[in-house]
Design an enzyme around this catalytic site. Structure first.
Site, PDB file in Angstrom:
ATOM      1  N   SER A 168       0.869  -1.185   0.000  1.00  6.22           N
ATOM      2  CA  SER A 168       0.000   0.000   0.000  1.00  6.22           C
ATOM      3  C   SER A 168       0.898   1.224   0.000  1.00  6.22           C
ATOM      4  O   SER A 168       2.098   1.139   0.271  1.00  6.22           O
ATOM      5  CB  SER A 168      -0.850   0.014   1.269  1.00  6.22           C
ATOM      6  OG  SER A 168      -0.055   0.347   2.391  1.00  6.22           O
ATOM      7  N   ASP A 169       0.319   2.395  -0.320  1.00  2.00           N
ATOM      8  CA  ASP A 169       1.033   3.627  -0.003  1.00  2.00           C
ATOM      9  C   ASP A 169       0.917   3.810   1.519  1.00  2.00           C
ATOM     10  O   ASP A 169       0.163   3.098   2.187  1.00  2.00           O
ATOM     11  CB  ASP A 169       0.489   4.822  -0.783  1.00  2.00           C
ATOM     12  CG  ASP A 169       1.537   5.938  -0.891  1.00  2.00           C
ATOM     13  OD1 ASP A 169       2.432   5.997  -0.032  1.00  2.00           O
ATOM     14  OD2 ASP A 169       1.451   6.756  -1.822  1.00  2.00           O
ATOM     15  N   CYS A 170       1.657   4.761   2.049  1.00  2.00           N
ATOM     16  CA  CYS A 170       1.812   4.753   3.500  1.00  2.00           C
ATOM     17  C   CYS A 170       0.566   5.255   4.215  1.00  2.00           C
ATOM     18  O   CYS A 170       0.243   6.437   4.155  1.00  2.00           O
ATOM     19  CB  CYS A 170       3.086   5.500   3.864  1.00  2.00           C
ATOM     20  SG  CYS A 170       4.462   4.588   3.114  1.00  2.00           S
TER      21      CYS A 170
END
Ligand code: KHP
Length: 805
Positions: free
Chosen positions: A293-295
């Site tokens: 995932s992105d953060c």
């Protein structure tokens, strides 16, 4: 996590902290496969298949351990001697400060080579250069890893196309053209990972952000909550080719999904995108490669996307869709409940972990001290070769936009030169965002002083938005004393960055005023425009400004590169990787309009050189030389091609890869200065669904050091994919019609024409997204705060956000 992230955010985003303030998570070293508890596990058997090794490791975990291993901050499994591991490293243009990277305060591993930002390296149009740069980055990364200062997984490159000039992260990309991005990223990944199918993967690269992510914060539209609307045609034609190049053609080890939703579905929870397109259609094998995932974007599936009713539902939706790792703590926190509620099953968790650990197996993580690359040390970081390459990369990208003949400038010991502007003494600025600690930073001022000239320096305006004239007096003093004026200014990451789109593409007022007044001295004057593109019209039209160069974010030796070009030590041959639009462009089209073609109903003038119907200040591909080039294209084997025959000779599993013609472009230097030349080949023509692109880049090659009077030949290999266009459903077709192949040597255009005859033929049938899928309900709350990110003021939230409630 919270403390860790707030520190890393500062360094990553360049929000005022020096990179030295960042300290990453210590990596836990390597597993002991000789004496440790895993020594009898197949994961330690170097002769076994990598997937079988990972499966054996995962089989040794308990369920609780498995769920604990799903976050970027992995605790490992002490019971098994599996060390803690940080999956998050950055290396956008050199090993960078990030959670898994630790620079030493001084001594060994206190720095790494800082190359130019991708936007400037993109201007070089030189894939060999990109591969060489990536090889240095991965060598330095491995050396850091060997000493516990970095992991083996790097979340680079950013290859979202630079669609809108306002985008704060456009600097992280090689530009606006999908073919260019695809070709660039192929070279880059080869250099980072050690080839398409290396025996041991050097490091694992991560193509991000998949897909349709290119808005930070525009007019209240935040990246965490945007739902971008993109047609299937535009996706296939523009937003996805670079990702296809990563997955299908370059065998990249990892992908990252986005904060935003795409056509109603948050990308990290989109099985169509992550499974049907990425894993099935592009054959990105199921057991070896992983999606992060992105953060904290898993959290965003719950809020603000409101895509799931519960937190555990959001975590389950992402895992089930194919997001294997959470950059954050949401999986670790909420998957246990998702598991006990039956929202996920162990097979899915195992599959994700097998992907992650197969990837680590492929890097030799379990192979002991004699594994490949384990001999790299500090002496392999910042080598002479790396330093020379960082300089060369900047020189190759710097682009000449105007020259009335002043350049190249002869500078001798007696020359008096004023070096003025907010970039004149730039150090940190030269790195743009996602920086580390560079080997050194050579500013334009430093470089001017090295020429032996008498240098008069003035910083010019204060910050980007500084409306005062407080700093101006030294500017006039310097200008008055000098014979030649060099103004170095433009943008920096205080106005274009992650989380921050630009509000204007004009030069800031103070700079326009100062540059205009400096020009009034009537002295020979050179303008170096740094950062991303600005509307240069006032300076193009000013006869007292003799030359304009664009220098982007040129990295550790940016100043020397600039002066080498200005003095003619090196001839410029960069070409703009993006359109330079007139300032009114941003009033003509909202940033949230993701369409590409001009549209009379919405008033959109279209985007990029392919479709923009206004007059660009400088077009994509624009770049002058100190010498004059002409080009001719060797005749094609035919003037007309039958589509059915083209396809019957095609044996590739992906038909777009089949060869069409290898085009020989003979480039002649008709002047007398030795120079590089990048040959850019475009296809144009009215075929397929309209409105047609004006032209499309289909290949390029940089030729090196062509002496005056000499010629070299570029070979542009065209494929059937080069000729294809996309229908409304996203299917890729060859269409009958009249085609033109063009080489632009400015101002001449060299062209050959040919036709395709017969019936349209499909090269690639696009997997359609499910219809009637979920859409985002209108949001009745504002999402503003997040503990670990702390980027935005908390406005109001309909729910409290503390994890684990
Ligand atoms: O909280 N932080 O420290 C933090 C830092 C950076 C950050 O940006 C995201 O993280 C990067 C991971 O590679 C993605 O490219 C970017 O979209 C998101 C959050």
């Amino acid at each position: 996590m919270a403390a860790l992230l707030s520190l890393s955010a500062l360094a990553l985003l360049g929000a005022g902290a020096s990179a030295q303030t960042f300290q990453g998570t210590a990596q836990g070293g390597f597993p002991d496969c000789v004496n440790g508890p895993l020594s009898n596990n197949t994961v330690c058997d170097k002769s076994a298949d990598p997937i079988a090794r990972a499966k054996a490791l995962v089989a040794a975990f308990t369920v609780a351990e498995k769920l604990n291993l799903t976050g970027n901050n992995s605790p490992g499994v002490p019971r098994l001697g599996l060390p803690v591991y940080q999956w998050w490293q950055e290396a956008l243009h050199g090993v960078a400060s990030s959670p898994g990277v630790t620079f030493n305060a001084s001594g060994q591993f206190d720095s790494a080579t800082s190359f130019p930002q991708p936007i400037l390296m993109g201007a070089a149009f030189d894939d060999e250069l990109i591969q060489s740069v990536a090889e240095v980055v991965s060598t330095e990364a491995r050396a850091f890893n060997n000493y516990g200062r970095a992991g083996l997984d790097f979340w680079t490159p950013n290859i979202n196309p630079y669609r809108d000039p306002r985008w704060g992260r456009g600097q992280e990309t090689p530009g606006e053209d999908p073919y260019h991005l695809s070709s660039y990223v192929h070279a880059l990944i080869n250099g980072l990972q050690g080839g398409e199918d290396p025996e041991i993967r050097k490091i694992t690269a991560t193509c991000k952000h998949f897909a349709g992510y290119d808005i930070e914060s525009w007019n209240g539209n935040l990246r965490y909550q945007n739902d971008v609307q993109i047609s299937q045609r535009d996706l296939v034609e523009y937003y996805l080719p670079s990702f296809r190049s990563c997955a299908r053609d370059s065998n990249v080890g990892a992908f990252m999904c986005t904060y935003s939703a795409l056509n109603g579905v948050p990308t990290c929870a989109d099985p169509w995108l992550l499974n049907d397109v990425l894993r099935e259609h592009w054959n990105w094998t199921n057991e070896e490669q992983w999606v992060t995932s992105d953060c904290d974007s898993i959290q965003n599936i719950f809020l603000p996307h409101n895509f799931s009713d519960t937190r555990q539902g959001a975590a389950a939706a992402a895992l089930n869709a194919g997001t294997d790792l959470d950059c954050g703590t949401y999986y670790q926190h909420h998957l246990p409940l998702a598991y006990s509620e039956g929202l996920i099953n162990q097979t899915t968790v195992d599959q994700s972990l097998v992907r992650l650990y197969t990837s680590l197996v492929r890097t030799g993580y379990f192979d002991g001290p004699n594994a490949m690359y384990r001999n790299l040390t500090w002496s392999d970081v910042g080598t002479t070769h790396a330093q020379q390459l960082a300089l060369k990369a900047a020189e190759e990208g710097i682009t000449l936009l105007k020259n009335d003949g002043l350049l190249p400038l002869s500078i001798t010991n007696g020359t008096k030169i004023a070096v003025i502007g907010s970039w004149a003494n730039a150090t940190q600025q030269m790195q743009g965002n996602y920086y580390g600690v560079p080997t050194y930073l050579h500013s334009p001022l430093y470089a001017a002083q090295q020429t032996g000239a008498q240098v008069f320096y003035a910083g010019g305006p204060g910050g980007q938005g500084d409306p005062t004239t407080d700093h101006w007096l030294p500017v006039w003093t310097a200008a008055e004393k000098a014979d030649i004026i060099l103004y170095v200014g433009g943008l920096d990451i205080s106005v274009e960055a992650e989380g921050m789109d630009r509000e204007t593409i004009n030069w800031t007022g103070a700079q326009v005023d100062i540059i205009g007044e400096l020009a009034m001295y009537g002295k020979p004057m050179v303008l170096a425009q740094m950062g991303d593109q600005l509307d240069n019209t006032p300076f193009v039209n000013n006869p007292n400004i003799s030359a304009i160069l664009w220098g982007g974010y040129p990295g550790q030796d940016g100043g020397v590169a600039l002066l080498n070009i200005i003095t003619g030590k090196v001839a410029p041959a960069g070409r703009l990787p993006v359109t330079q639009y007139p300032a009114h462009y941003i009033s003509d089209i909202p940033m949230t309009d993701m369409t590409l073609r001009p549209n009379e109903t919405t008033g959109s003038p279209g985007r990029t050189y392919k479709w923009y119907n206004g007059t660009a200040v400088f077009e994509f591909g624009y770049g002058m030389h100190y010498t004059k080039f002409t080009a001719d294209i060797s005749p094609l084997s035919k003037s007309s091609y039958d589509i059915a025959s083209l396809l019957s000779g095609c044996t590739e599993s992906y038909k777009d890869r089949c060869a069409f013609e290898n085009i020989a472009v003979n480039v002649h230097n008709t002047g007398n200065i030795t120079s590089d030349y990048s040959a850019l080949g475009f296809i144009a023509g009215q075929f397929g669904p309209s409105p047609y692109p004006k032209k499309s880049l289909v290949n390029y090659q940089r030729l090196h050091s062509i002496a005056g009077g000499a010629s070299q030949t570029a070979t542009l290999n065209l494929t059937l994919g080069s000729l294809a266009r996309i229908d409304d459903h996203g299917n890729t077709y060859l269409y009958p019609g009249d085609y033109a192949l063009m080489i632009d040597t400015m101002p001449e255009l060299t062209m050959v024409n040919f036709t395709l005859t017969g019936n349209p033929a499909c090269l690639d049938e696009w997997p359609q997204p499910p219809s009637g899928g979920p859409t985002i309900p209108p949001s009745d709350y504002f999402y503003g705060g997040y503990g670990s990110r702390g980027e935005f003021p908390v406005i109001a939230a309909s729910e409290e956000l503390a994890p684990g409630a």
